[in-house]
Scaffold this motif. Structure first.
Motif, PDB file in Angstrom:
ATOM      1  N   VAL A   4     -25.732  10.760 -49.334  1.00 29.96           N
ATOM      2  CA  VAL A   4     -25.449  11.934 -49.060  1.00 29.96           C
ATOM      3  C   VAL A   4     -24.048  12.579 -48.978  1.00 29.96           C
ATOM      4  N   VAL A   8     -15.415  18.224 -64.067  1.00 31.76           N
ATOM      5  CA  VAL A   8     -15.842  19.352 -63.081  1.00 31.76           C
ATOM      6  C   VAL A   8     -14.409  20.140 -63.337  1.00 31.76           C
ATOM      7  N   ILE A  11     -12.778  18.572 -49.951  1.00 30.52           N
ATOM      8  CA  ILE A  11     -14.229  18.503 -49.610  1.00 30.52           C
ATOM      9  C   ILE A  11     -14.208  19.411 -48.731  1.00 30.52           C
ATOM     10  N   SER A  63     -26.708  33.173 -53.330  1.00 36.67           N
ATOM     11  CA  SER A  63     -26.740  33.783 -55.012  1.00 36.67           C
ATOM     12  C   SER A  63     -28.174  35.199 -55.010  1.00 36.67           C
ATOM     13  N   ASP A  64     -28.733  34.366 -53.728  1.00 38.89           N
ATOM     14  CA  ASP A  64     -30.282  34.895 -53.512  1.00 38.89           C
ATOM     15  C   ASP A  64     -30.355  36.036 -52.176  1.00 38.89           C
ATOM     16  N   TYR A  73     -23.945  27.847 -53.498  1.00 37.93           N
ATOM     17  CA  TYR A  73     -24.015  28.937 -54.548  1.00 37.93           C
ATOM     18  C   TYR A  73     -25.902  29.902 -55.140  1.00 37.93           C
ATOM     19  N   PHE A  74     -25.844  27.909 -54.093  1.00 33.80           N
ATOM     20  CA  PHE A  74     -27.992  28.085 -54.200  1.00 33.80           C
ATOM     21  C   PHE A  74     -28.389  29.745 -53.545  1.00 33.80           C
ATOM     22  N   VAL A  91     -21.801  23.807 -55.470  1.00 33.33           N
ATOM     23  CA  VAL A  91     -23.523  24.399 -56.647  1.00 33.33           C
ATOM     24  C   VAL A  91     -24.555  24.600 -55.092  1.00 33.33           C
ATOM     25  N   VAL A  92     -24.304  23.618 -54.175  1.00 30.44           N
ATOM     26  CA  VAL A  92     -25.520  23.849 -53.063  1.00 30.44           C
ATOM     27  C   VAL A  92     -25.497  25.525 -52.311  1.00 30.44           C
ATOM     28  N   PRO A 145     -20.374  12.771 -47.462  1.00 33.50           N
ATOM     29  CA  PRO A 145     -18.801  12.827 -48.535  1.00 33.50           C
ATOM     30  C   PRO A 145     -17.705  11.560 -48.172  1.00 33.50           C
ATOM     31  N   VAL A 182     -21.015  19.908 -55.501  1.00 33.86           N
ATOM     32  CA  VAL A 182     -22.522  19.673 -55.557  1.00 33.86           C
ATOM     33  C   VAL A 182     -22.241  21.103 -54.545  1.00 33.86           C
ATOM     34  N   VAL A 217     -15.937  16.016 -57.616  1.00 31.50           N
ATOM     35  CA  VAL A 217     -17.068  16.312 -57.638  1.00 31.50           C
ATOM     36  C   VAL A 217     -18.662  16.453 -56.574  1.00 31.50           C
ATOM     37  N   TYR A 218     -17.477  15.601 -55.378  1.00 25.88           N
ATOM     38  CA  TYR A 218     -18.452  16.614 -54.480  1.00 25.88           C
ATOM     39  C   TYR A 218     -18.653  18.017 -53.906  1.00 25.88           C
TER      40      TYR A 218
END
Lengths: 513, 362
Positions: B311, B72, B249, B358-359, B354-355, B351-352, B313, B348, B344-345
């Motif tokens: 889920v 990562v 985190i 992004s849109d 960004y998810f 990424v969430v 942390p 994650v 890593v956490y």
């Protein structure tokens, strides 16, 4: 694009799975209960979660009086402390609240707070120590005053007090398990077990030894020349405590070894010299050094020297023994051990040696003689000492007073250990009678042992060793309080210092049932 | 939302997806850094997973999953483009210029500087108090900064419409979001560094004032500092460094939540997540019921607890006060394991974030 986005999210899911799969490795290090080699320290990175089990069980054992962390204790502050990671800070706040209750006399309100504090901050040694002390001493003393308990009677009070001591010990035990490298809780557990629960035994000794092995066992804070406090290595108090406990069991051989070999590091020749000093004390009393003093002042005068030698034939031994005693006592930290060694040798070793030979009746006579300063068994050289005082030039009345004082000192100073020794002697005689199949004699000796322990507990209300022993006899054999003995000791208090020693060696046959 | 309903003037996710070209020199530097990370990972796999000298090492372990964190980190290095770096530096400058940040840091510096005056609260255990106070205070102040700044990373740009200007430049959303996160972490690192320095100085002053300069550094098992001041400072510094992963985190939590929720809600939820994360071991214990009492919860409830635990942390992994109060060294092996999982956490969560981002249509 859409596919990529979902692929990225899938990647995040994979990362989350990896995250979870890596946790057991981390937890292995956090929960590592292995002791770091050559220490008692847990290698763990994380806190112990044992309290969670107690929390889970709190509602199950309603009948168990031991304090448990339960939901009623989980105040909002404590929950915040646990959840936020600021456990120590919350523990400090609760500790101050507990202190406030203490000053208001609200003992019982302190109880859940103290449990919360030690749960939140298991390295808070003061909190463990205070919680243990609070239960074993304050709550113990408070129980008989409580109207609810008064209504329930003595048996309930005794049981509740025993439970308070056990709870206090439980705190101290949990505390030293959490802080194994600090001497304090090991020592306090041993001390509370001995001096409050009344267990003078190997387990208590082992805890003292463990405490003594810690690097901070002898630390004291002193103020340096610059006015700043600093820590230094102080006296070996725990070494002395071990010797003291061995005396009080009594295990005089081991006590002497502790003082001579361990604390004084005495050679066999030095011990032999100290034995002579002890013999001189036993014959001439605590003031035997006056013989040395008079000898030193007059040894160049052949006539007086000859007179002293006639009165005290072992004068050379006494001089040598006393010189050795002074020499050792002059070394740092050795004055108390050398004093203890000589006094035990003087007062108890004669009877102890006889007891070890299995001559219990004779040992009993010698010991009771010592406790009553009977010159047939102890202080046989007082007449010679009076003559020494004369040589020194003391007035007749002063001589008389000093001789009486010598007897008085021995009578008063031998009560504590003497009664323990006498009771132990009876117990050994009972065991011997049992071995020989003489049940009647065994019972009589047991009764005598019980009565002697009772003398000791009546004489000293803080003698919890004797208290426990009497309770054991009462529970086991149904012995009843020896009212005559209690009355006699109470009467003796009117004269100032209580006299609990039997006036004469009791007749064993008088205790046959 | 249907494309026909979209206002064509609004910046959409498709604009400037490519970003600015990256120079070979930049890429070479990235390769060097990634190579160094790979070397550290290899060292960890071969020898670095072992406990500090003196430990029994009975529970030393290496898992391939430990390396995911290194991956990562390397990935993060790869994602740092010049544009990302520019956003990060700008964010850092903006953050440290915030008045409340300065006030918070100033307050923390003063409180840590005078921490030795509060040791009377725990007579006889002053040193322990100082450690608890210093670490605790640093944790809470940096945590507040992480959550409040994290929530305020993208939302003000959207509310003030500056996002239009930013995204109209040659910058893609990934670079923008990651740059913001990087800038935030730089700000938190500066905060942590300043506070740690003050705390460690105060601690050193306390020990030296008790023992004298020369004696303070000796590992003689005496005085306030049993293993010497050097050991204590190193251990405390390690504990504070581990807290940085905690912040990584929490900053990611705050940023991710701010993509879905309003500011105040995101802040509240972030604190709840922090509390839950700090209690991770308790959740695990309750779920597993592995203690002396056996299973604690009913199977159905345990299922829920297990799911939450999955889920959650595990923020308590960064708390090593058990080792510190027992005067045991905090091992590099543990730091790497815990730190790796922290990364890593955080990944994650990013990424969430960004998810969602992004849109997102503004």
């Amino acid at each position: 694009m859409e596919l990529n986005k979902w692929a990225v999210l899938g990647g995040a899911g994979a990362l989350l799975v990896c995250y979870n799969l890596a946790q057991p490795g981390i937890m292995a290090l956090r929960n590592n209960d292995e002791k770091r080699p050559n220490t008692n320290k847990r290698e763990a990175y994380g806190p112990s979660l044992d309290w969670l089990d107690r929390l889970a069980k709190a509602s199950e054992n309603k009948d168990d009086n031991r304090v448990k962390l339960d939901f009623s204790v989980m105040s909002s502050l404590m929950v915040a402390g646990l959840a936020s990671g600021f456990k120590s800070q919350v523990a400090n706040l609760l500790w101050m609240k507990s202190d406030e209750y203490w000053h208001q006399g609200l003992f019982t309100r302190q109880v859940p707070l103290m449990e919360a504090v030690v749960t939140l901050d298991p390295q808070f040694i003061d909190a463990w120590s205070t919680a243990g002390w609070h239960w074993a001493y304050n709550i113990y003393a408070d129980i008989p005053m409580n109207p609810d308990y008064k209504k329930k009677g003595d048996a309930v009070i005794v049981a509740a007090q025993q439970d308070a001591i056990d709870t206090g010990l439980d705190y101290l035990k949990r505390g030293y398990n959490m802080n194994p490298d600090k001497y304090r809780l090991w020592f306090e557990w041993g001390w509370t077990r001995a001096e409050k629960a009344g267990f003078y035994d190997e387990e208590t000794l082992q805890h003292y030894r463990t405490a003594r092995s810690k690097s901070d066992a002898r630390e004291i804070e002193v103020t340096g020349p610059d006015g700043k406090p600093r820590k230094e290595q102080g006296l070996d108090i725990l070494g002395r405590t071990i010797g003291h406990l061995l005396e009080r069991i009594p295990e005089f051989d081991k006590a002497l070894d502790q003082y001579a070999d361990d604390l004084m590091k005495a050679t066999p020749a030095q011990r032999a010299a100290l034995d002579k000093a002890g013999a001189a004390w036993g014959r001439y009393g605590t003031n035997y050094p006056v013989i040395v003093e008079v000898w030193e002042a007059n040894k160049n005068d052949p006539q007086i020297a000859a007179q002293i030698r006639r009165l005290v034939p072992e004068i050379d031994d006494i001089v040598a023994g006393h010189a050795m005693r002074n020499k050792i006592a002059a070394q740092p930290g050795k004055d108390q051990p050398v004093g203890a060694y000589v006094s035990i040798t003087a007062r108890y070793m004669p009877a102890w040696k006889i007891m070890k030979q299995g001559r219990y009746e004779q040992a009993k006579e010698v010991l009771v003689g010592v406790m009553n300063a009977n010159t047939k068994y102890h202080l046989q050289g007082l007449d010679a000492l009076a003559k020494i005082y004369e040589i020194r030039g003391d007035a007749p009345q002063a001589i008389k007073t000093q001789i009486e004082d010598a007897k008085k000192i021995e009578r008063e100073s031998t009560q504590d250990l003497g009664l323990h020794f006498l009771a132990r002697l009876y117990e050994m005689a009972a065991a011997d009678a049992k071995k020989k199949g003489n049940l009647k004699l065994e019972d009589a000796y047991k009764h005598l042992a019980y009565e002697t322990w009772y003398r000791s507990r009546t004489r000293d209300a803080l003698d919890f060793y004797a208290l426990r022993n009497t309770r054991v006899y009462e529970a086991k054999y149904g012995f009843k309080t020896p009212e005559n003995v209690v009355k006699q000791i109470k009467e003796s208090r009117k004269g100032g210092v209580p006299n609990a020693a039997p006036a004469l060696p009791p007749n064993v046959e008088g205790y046959y049932r | 939302m249907s494309p026909s309903l979209q206002n064509q003037s609004i910046i959409s996710a498709r604009n400037y997806a490519e970003g600015v070209p990256i120079s070979p020199r930049w890429r070479a530097a990235q390769f060097v850094l990634m190579g160094l990370i790979a070397l550290v990972a290899v060292w960890f796999a071969i020898a670095g997973y072992r406990s500090p000298a003196g430990d029994s090492g009975k529970f030393d372990n290496f898992s391939p999953f430990d390396l995911v964190g290194f991956g990562v980190l390397a990935w993060a290095v790869w994602l740092v483009t010049p544009t990302t770096w520019t956003v990060a530096i700008t964010t850092f400058h903006e953050a440290i210029r915030r008045r409340w940040m300065g006030a918070l840091l100033g307050f923390a510096v003063v409180m840590l500087g005078v921490s030795t005056f509060f040791t009377w609260m725990q007579p006889g255990e002053e040193q322990k108090f100082l450690r608890d106070y210093g670490i605790g205070f640093t944790v809470i102040i940096t945590l507040i900064a992480a959550i409040f700044l994290g929530v305020a990373m993208t939302v003000p740009d959207i509310e003030r419409r500056t996002i239009f200007t930013i995204l109209s430049k040659p910058i893609n959303r990934r670079e923008y979001l990651f740059g913001k996160y990087l800038g935030l972490m730089m700000t938190l690192a500066l905060n942590l560094l300043v506070m740690s320095a003050i705390f460690l100085l105060a601690y050193a002053y306390f020990v030296i004032s008790k023992e004298g300069f020369a004696a303070a550094w000796r590992a003689d098992g005496l005085g306030v500092s049993y293993n010497g001041l050097g050991f204590d400072l190193s251990n405390l510094a390690k504990a504070l460094w581990l807290h940085f992963f905690n912040l990584a985190i929490m900053a990611a939590v705050a940023m991710a939540l701010s993509q879905f929720l309003t500011g105040i809600t995101a802040i509240i939820i972030a604190f709840v997540v922090y509390f839950l994360g700090q209690s991770a071991s308790y959740w695990e214990r309750l779920a597993g019921g592995s203690g002396e009492s056996g299973p604690v919860l009913a199977p159905a409830i345990r299922g829920v607890v297990d799911a939450v635990y999955f889920v959650l942390p595990r923020l308590d992994r960064f708390d090593v006060r058990e080792r510190i109060v027992n005067d045991l060294p905090v091992g590099i092996n543990y730091m790497m394991k815990a730190g790796s999982m922290g990364l890593v956490y955080a990944a994650v969560l990013l990424v969430v974030a960004y998810f969602a981002f992004s849109d997102r249509e503004f």
